[in-house]
Design a protein around this motif. Sequence first.
Motif, PDB file in Angstrom:
ATOM      1  N   LEU A  77     -23.750 -24.657   0.263  1.00 23.72           N
ATOM      2  CA  LEU A  77     -23.522 -26.065   0.666  1.00 23.72           C
ATOM      3  C   LEU A  77     -24.791 -26.684   1.177  1.00 23.72           C
ATOM      4  O   LEU A  77     -25.562 -26.157   2.032  1.00 23.72           O
ATOM      5  CB  LEU A  77     -22.359 -25.892   1.895  1.00 23.72           C
ATOM      6  CG  LEU A  77     -21.064 -25.295   1.398  1.00 23.72           C
ATOM      7  CD1 LEU A  77     -21.070 -23.845   1.793  1.00 23.72           C
ATOM      8  CD2 LEU A  77     -19.858 -26.133   2.145  1.00 23.72           C
TER       9      LEU A  77
ATOM     10  N   TRP B  40     -23.637 -27.652  11.414  1.00 25.57           N
ATOM     11  CA  TRP B  40     -22.582 -27.008  10.822  1.00 25.57           C
ATOM     12  C   TRP B  40     -21.419 -26.504  11.593  1.00 25.57           C
ATOM     13  O   TRP B  40     -21.768 -26.037  12.848  1.00 25.57           O
ATOM     14  CB  TRP B  40     -22.776 -25.993   9.683  1.00 25.57           C
ATOM     15  CG  TRP B  40     -23.613 -26.480   8.541  1.00 25.57           C
ATOM     16  CD1 TRP B  40     -25.150 -26.883   8.665  1.00 25.57           C
ATOM     17  CD2 TRP B  40     -23.513 -27.007   7.378  1.00 25.57           C
ATOM     18  NE1 TRP B  40     -25.542 -27.074   7.585  1.00 25.57           N
ATOM     19  CE2 TRP B  40     -24.687 -27.409   6.745  1.00 25.57           C
ATOM     20  CE3 TRP B  40     -22.344 -27.319   6.732  1.00 25.57           C
ATOM     21  CZ2 TRP B  40     -24.530 -27.971   5.389  1.00 25.57           C
ATOM     22  CZ3 TRP B  40     -22.155 -27.797   5.514  1.00 25.57           C
ATOM     23  CH2 TRP B  40     -23.323 -28.242   4.705  1.00 25.57           C
ATOM     24  N   SER B  41     -20.050 -26.627  11.256  1.00 23.85           N
ATOM     25  CA  SER B  41     -18.937 -25.949  12.013  1.00 23.85           C
ATOM     26  C   SER B  41     -19.215 -24.385  12.163  1.00 23.85           C
ATOM     27  O   SER B  41     -18.512 -23.810  12.948  1.00 23.85           O
ATOM     28  CB  SER B  41     -17.648 -26.323  11.432  1.00 23.85           C
ATOM     29  OG  SER B  41     -17.484 -25.873  10.053  1.00 23.85           O
ATOM     30  N   THR B  42     -19.961 -23.811  11.395  1.00 24.06           N
ATOM     31  CA  THR B  42     -20.406 -22.532  11.370  1.00 24.06           C
ATOM     32  C   THR B  42     -21.229 -22.162  12.422  1.00 24.06           C
ATOM     33  O   THR B  42     -21.644 -20.982  12.943  1.00 24.06           O
ATOM     34  CB  THR B  42     -20.842 -21.937   9.922  1.00 24.06           C
ATOM     35  OG1 THR B  42     -22.058 -22.714   9.689  1.00 24.06           O
ATOM     36  CG2 THR B  42     -19.805 -22.180   8.982  1.00 24.06           C
TER      37      THR B  42
ATOM     38  N   LYS C 247     -22.602 -19.333   1.863  1.00 22.83           N
ATOM     39  CA  LYS C 247     -21.361 -18.639   2.470  1.00 22.83           C
ATOM     40  C   LYS C 247     -20.519 -17.730   1.337  1.00 22.83           C
ATOM     41  O   LYS C 247     -20.657 -18.175   0.096  1.00 22.83           O
ATOM     42  CB  LYS C 247     -20.282 -19.420   3.149  1.00 22.83           C
ATOM     43  CG  LYS C 247     -20.930 -20.181   4.483  1.00 22.83           C
ATOM     44  CD  LYS C 247     -21.370 -19.391   5.572  1.00 22.83           C
ATOM     45  CE  LYS C 247     -22.133 -20.056   6.610  1.00 22.83           C
ATOM     46  NZ  LYS C 247     -22.700 -18.894   7.663  1.00 22.83           N
TER      47      LYS C 247
ATOM     48  N   PRO D 169     -16.835 -17.035   1.317  1.00 24.97           N
ATOM     49  CA  PRO D 169     -15.469 -17.259   1.788  1.00 24.97           C
ATOM     50  C   PRO D 169     -14.460 -16.416   1.336  1.00 24.97           C
ATOM     51  O   PRO D 169     -14.479 -16.246   0.261  1.00 24.97           O
ATOM     52  CB  PRO D 169     -15.161 -18.734   1.848  1.00 24.97           C
ATOM     53  CG  PRO D 169     -16.277 -19.172   0.769  1.00 24.97           C
ATOM     54  CD  PRO D 169     -17.184 -18.502   0.764  1.00 24.97           C
TER      55      PRO D 169
ATOM     56  N   THR E 133     -11.453 -22.275   2.984  1.00 20.09           N
ATOM     57  CA  THR E 133     -12.282 -22.629   4.090  1.00 20.09           C
ATOM     58  C   THR E 133     -12.878 -24.084   4.187  1.00 20.09           C
ATOM     59  O   THR E 133     -13.128 -24.531   3.110  1.00 20.09           O
ATOM     60  CB  THR E 133     -13.341 -21.698   4.436  1.00 20.09           C
ATOM     61  OG1 THR E 133     -12.889 -20.300   4.427  1.00 20.09           O
ATOM     62  CG2 THR E 133     -13.954 -21.679   5.716  1.00 20.09           C
ATOM     63  N   THR E 134     -12.573 -24.747   5.287  1.00 19.60           N
ATOM     64  CA  THR E 134     -13.055 -26.127   5.300  1.00 19.60           C
ATOM     65  C   THR E 134     -14.344 -26.192   6.352  1.00 19.60           C
ATOM     66  O   THR E 134     -14.334 -25.400   7.427  1.00 19.60           O
ATOM     67  CB  THR E 134     -12.032 -27.163   6.200  1.00 19.60           C
ATOM     68  OG1 THR E 134     -10.863 -26.988   5.236  1.00 19.60           O
ATOM     69  CG2 THR E 134     -12.711 -28.351   6.314  1.00 19.60           C
ATOM     70  N   TYR E 135     -15.578 -26.468   5.439  1.00 21.64           N
ATOM     71  CA  TYR E 135     -16.765 -26.753   6.556  1.00 21.64           C
ATOM     72  C   TYR E 135     -17.041 -28.044   6.945  1.00 21.64           C
ATOM     73  O   TYR E 135     -16.654 -28.869   6.145  1.00 21.64           O
ATOM     74  CB  TYR E 135     -17.891 -26.319   5.521  1.00 21.64           C
ATOM     75  CG  TYR E 135     -17.855 -24.544   5.148  1.00 21.64           C
ATOM     76  CD1 TYR E 135     -18.308 -23.686   6.198  1.00 21.64           C
ATOM     77  CD2 TYR E 135     -17.159 -24.602   4.028  1.00 21.64           C
ATOM     78  CE1 TYR E 135     -18.213 -22.200   5.705  1.00 21.64           C
ATOM     79  CE2 TYR E 135     -17.108 -23.071   3.617  1.00 21.64           C
ATOM     80  CZ  TYR E 135     -17.369 -21.872   4.228  1.00 21.64           C
ATOM     81  OH  TYR E 135     -17.359 -20.866   4.042  1.00 21.64           O
ATOM     82  N   GLU E 136     -17.230 -28.233   8.162  1.00 20.83           N
ATOM     83  CA  GLU E 136     -17.636 -29.572   8.592  1.00 20.83           C
ATOM     84  C   GLU E 136     -19.140 -29.635   8.947  1.00 20.83           C
ATOM     85  O   GLU E 136     -19.765 -28.686   9.345  1.00 20.83           O
ATOM     86  CB  GLU E 136     -16.712 -29.696   9.844  1.00 20.83           C
ATOM     87  CG  GLU E 136     -15.526 -29.885   9.541  1.00 20.83           C
ATOM     88  CD  GLU E 136     -14.512 -30.285  11.011  1.00 20.83           C
ATOM     89  OE1 GLU E 136     -15.039 -30.324  12.302  1.00 20.83           O
ATOM     90  OE2 GLU E 136     -13.068 -30.397  10.897  1.00 20.83           O
ATOM     91  N   LEU E 137     -19.660 -31.049   8.667  1.00 21.55           N
ATOM     92  CA  LEU E 137     -21.032 -31.235   9.039  1.00 21.55           C
ATOM     93  C   LEU E 137     -21.272 -32.576   9.877  1.00 21.55           C
ATOM     94  O   LEU E 137     -20.549 -33.303   9.793  1.00 21.55           O
ATOM     95  CB  LEU E 137     -21.742 -31.161   7.674  1.00 21.55           C
ATOM     96  CG  LEU E 137     -23.233 -31.732   7.694  1.00 21.55           C
ATOM     97  CD1 LEU E 137     -24.119 -30.632   8.571  1.00 21.55           C
ATOM     98  CD2 LEU E 137     -23.710 -31.970   6.087  1.00 21.55           C
TER      99      LEU E 137
END
Length: 251
Positions: free
Chosen positions: A215, A225-227, A236, A238, A242-246
């Motif tokens: 990503l 990142w949400s991670t 990643k 997964p 999975t939803t990733y937020e930035l």
Amino acid sequence: MRKLSNYHLSTTFLATFLLFLLFSGRISAQNVPEVTDFLPKSLCSNNELIIQGKNLDMIKGIQVGDNVVPNALFESNLTATLVKVDHLKLPNLTSGTYDLIISGDNNFRDTVGNLTVKVLTVGIDIADNRNTVCEGATVILQSDMNNVSYEWNTGETTRSIEKVITVETEFALTVTDADGCQAVAEQTVFTLPNPTASISVAPSPEICSGQEVTLTSSDADRYFWSTGDETKSIVKTPSETTTYELTVEGF
């Protein structure tokens, strides 16, 4: 009778000569400025200095130590008996005791006394040392001096202020210490448009469980990142949807 007459003539000549010398001395004394007093003897750099004396309109220059006072600061207040120096804000002046020197025509130069000067300096610190922020960001500005009074051009009178910045903004701070000495600091905070965040996914947003995916954010200054990652791209694997937020900041 001749001897008496000769003596009388010699005495008259001597008296006339002495009067000529005294008269000539009086004329030469009037050709130079003479300082009788100056006040105060100790002052802040933002205070007015008053010089009193005779023939002061013949002053061509004023110095505080090695610092030359610009003519504009005293020429408008120059008379035969009084000079007012508006301020002593000189670029190379620091707190200390200096010779007060006047000068005039024909290389005339006279040290008229000692002048103690207090120079106050102040700066404005910005949290995170960032004077360029995104529109709508909050900044905290603070004086680098303590134990003085504060007056911001925004109206606040506290040491630090907190402001939301939507456009380029100029801040000015005036501080005053217990002796009445003042200093002014200025700071401009610049703004940049908020960036637009987007994410590209490779090889595809739809992958098999456990497959590696990359990503990548659009260009920005900082990435969140949400991670927990703070890099432009993350890799990643997964095992489920999975939803990733930035969130991005930057230029």
